[in-house]
Design a protein around this motif. Structure first.
Motif, mmCIF file in Angstrom:
data_model
loop_
_atom_site.group_PDB
_atom_site.id
_atom_site.type_symbol
_atom_site.label_atom_id
_atom_site.label_comp_id
_atom_site.label_asym_id
_atom_site.label_seq_id
_atom_site.Cartn_x
_atom_site.Cartn_y
_atom_site.Cartn_z
ATOM 1 N N HIS A 25 0.824 -1.210 0.000
ATOM 2 C CA HIS A 25 0.000 0.000 0.000
ATOM 3 C C HIS A 25 0.861 1.264 0.000
ATOM 4 N N GLN A 26 1.940 1.253 0.742
ATOM 5 C CA GLN A 26 2.837 2.407 0.753
ATOM 6 C C GLN A 26 3.529 2.563 -0.600
ATOM 7 N N THR A 27 3.834 1.453 -1.219
ATOM 8 C CA THR A 27 4.457 1.489 -2.543
ATOM 9 C C THR A 27 3.512 2.117 -3.564
ATOM 10 N N LEU A 28 2.236 1.759 -3.507
ATOM 11 C CA LEU A 28 1.249 2.388 -4.389
ATOM 12 C C LEU A 28 1.187 3.885 -4.117
ATOM 13 N N LYS A 29 1.104 4.231 -2.848
ATOM 14 C CA LYS A 29 1.004 5.643 -2.456
ATOM 15 C C LYS A 29 2.220 6.430 -2.943
ATOM 16 N N ASN A 30 3.396 5.832 -2.842
ATOM 17 C CA ASN A 30 4.640 6.492 -3.258
ATOM 18 C C ASN A 30 4.884 6.414 -4.765
ATOM 19 N N GLU A 31 3.990 5.730 -5.470
ATOM 20 C CA GLU A 31 4.100 5.542 -6.920
ATOM 21 C C GLU A 31 5.443 4.912 -7.314
ATOM 22 N N GLU A 32 5.834 3.884 -6.577
ATOM 23 C CA GLU A 32 7.067 3.156 -6.879
ATOM 24 C C GLU A 32 6.862 2.107 -7.967
ATOM 25 N N PHE A 33 5.607 1.832 -8.307
ATOM 26 C CA PHE A 33 5.344 0.969 -9.452
ATOM 27 C C PHE A 33 5.399 1.860 -10.688
ATOM 28 N N GLN A 34 6.195 1.463 -11.648
ATOM 29 C CA GLN A 34 6.360 2.235 -12.878
ATOM 30 C C GLN A 34 5.879 1.406 -14.059
ATOM 31 N N ILE A 35 5.294 2.091 -15.029
ATOM 32 C CA ILE A 35 4.872 1.374 -16.229
ATOM 33 C C ILE A 35 5.916 1.570 -17.330
ATOM 34 N N TYR A 36 6.036 0.534 -18.129
ATOM 35 C CA TYR A 36 6.922 0.538 -19.284
ATOM 36 C C TYR A 36 6.146 -0.030 -20.458
ATOM 37 N N SER A 82 -5.923 -3.884 -7.181
ATOM 38 C CA SER A 82 -5.480 -2.505 -6.952
ATOM 39 C C SER A 82 -4.305 -2.152 -7.845
ATOM 40 N N LEU A 83 -3.382 -3.087 -8.011
ATOM 41 C CA LEU A 83 -2.238 -2.843 -8.877
ATOM 42 C C LEU A 83 -2.691 -2.657 -10.325
ATOM 43 N N ASP A 84 -3.604 -3.482 -10.781
ATOM 44 C CA ASP A 84 -4.115 -3.348 -12.148
ATOM 45 C C ASP A 84 -4.740 -1.967 -12.362
ATOM 46 N N TYR A 85 -5.589 -1.529 -11.444
ATOM 47 C CA TYR A 85 -6.226 -0.218 -11.596
ATOM 48 C C TYR A 85 -5.191 0.901 -11.596
ATOM 49 N N TYR A 86 -4.163 0.755 -10.799
ATOM 50 C CA TYR A 86 -3.057 1.720 -10.774
ATOM 51 C C TYR A 86 -2.394 1.767 -12.149
ATOM 52 N N VAL A 87 -2.110 0.598 -12.724
ATOM 53 C CA VAL A 87 -1.483 0.512 -14.043
ATOM 54 C C VAL A 87 -2.403 1.115 -15.106
ATOM 55 N N TYR A 88 -3.686 0.817 -15.044
ATOM 56 C CA TYR A 88 -4.632 1.367 -16.015
ATOM 57 C C TYR A 88 -4.633 2.894 -15.938
ATOM 58 N N GLU A 89 -4.703 3.418 -14.730
ATOM 59 C CA GLU A 89 -4.722 4.876 -14.559
ATOM 60 C C GLU A 89 -3.462 5.513 -15.127
ATOM 61 N N LYS A 90 -2.302 4.959 -14.831
ATOM 62 C CA LYS A 90 -1.035 5.480 -15.358
ATOM 63 C C LYS A 90 -1.011 5.400 -16.883
ATOM 64 N N THR A 91 -1.498 4.305 -17.423
ATOM 65 C CA THR A 91 -1.518 4.121 -18.875
ATOM 66 C C THR A 91 -2.446 5.133 -19.536
#
Length: 124
Positions: A25-36, A82-91
């Motif tokens: 959850h903190q990783t999501l909040k900090n946006e440490e997941f990056q899309i490529y 939650s990770l998928d929705y994060y990726v979708y939003e970034k995309t």
């Protein structure tokens, strides 16, 4: 001696899994997941025709965990939604910003976890 080594490895893996789950959850909040974007090239034209969106967990500019480690774990406990929705939003944000620079027939592939199909609001 082998049993002791096996137990140590199991213990190490369990600690890694606990750390991954605890920090999600903190990783999501900090946006440490990056899309490529992994390009796909059309054999006929030799040009990039589409791209698959990949997600990587970065911490301090370096890959923290391999997707082979965290994705199956997130699939097991439901965090993948939650990770998928994060990726979708970034995309979608990226597409909004760069869509005018892309060819009209350019396609983006996104992975969808089977868990989404268990959600009552996902299908019409």
């Amino acid at each position: 001696m082998t049993d002791s080594m096996d137990l140590k490895e199991i213990d190490r893996q369990e600690k890694i899994q606990a750390e991954i789950l605890h920090s999600f959850h903190q990783t999501l909040k900090n946006e440490e997941f990056q899309i490529y974007f992994q390009p796909k090239v059309s054999p006929a034209s030799g040009k990039i025709s589409s791209a698959e969106v990949l997600v990587r967990w970065l911490h301090g500019g370096k890959m923290r965990w391999s997707p082979a480690v965290y994705i199956p774990l997130f699939e097991q406990n439901g965090f993948v939604i939650s990770l998928d929705y994060y990726v979708y939003e970034k995309t979608f944000r990226w597409l909004q910003e760069f869509s005018r620079q892309l060819p009209a027939d350019f396609h983006i592939s996104l992975n969808v976890s089977p868990l989404h199909f268990e959600e009552p609001d996902i299908l019409p």
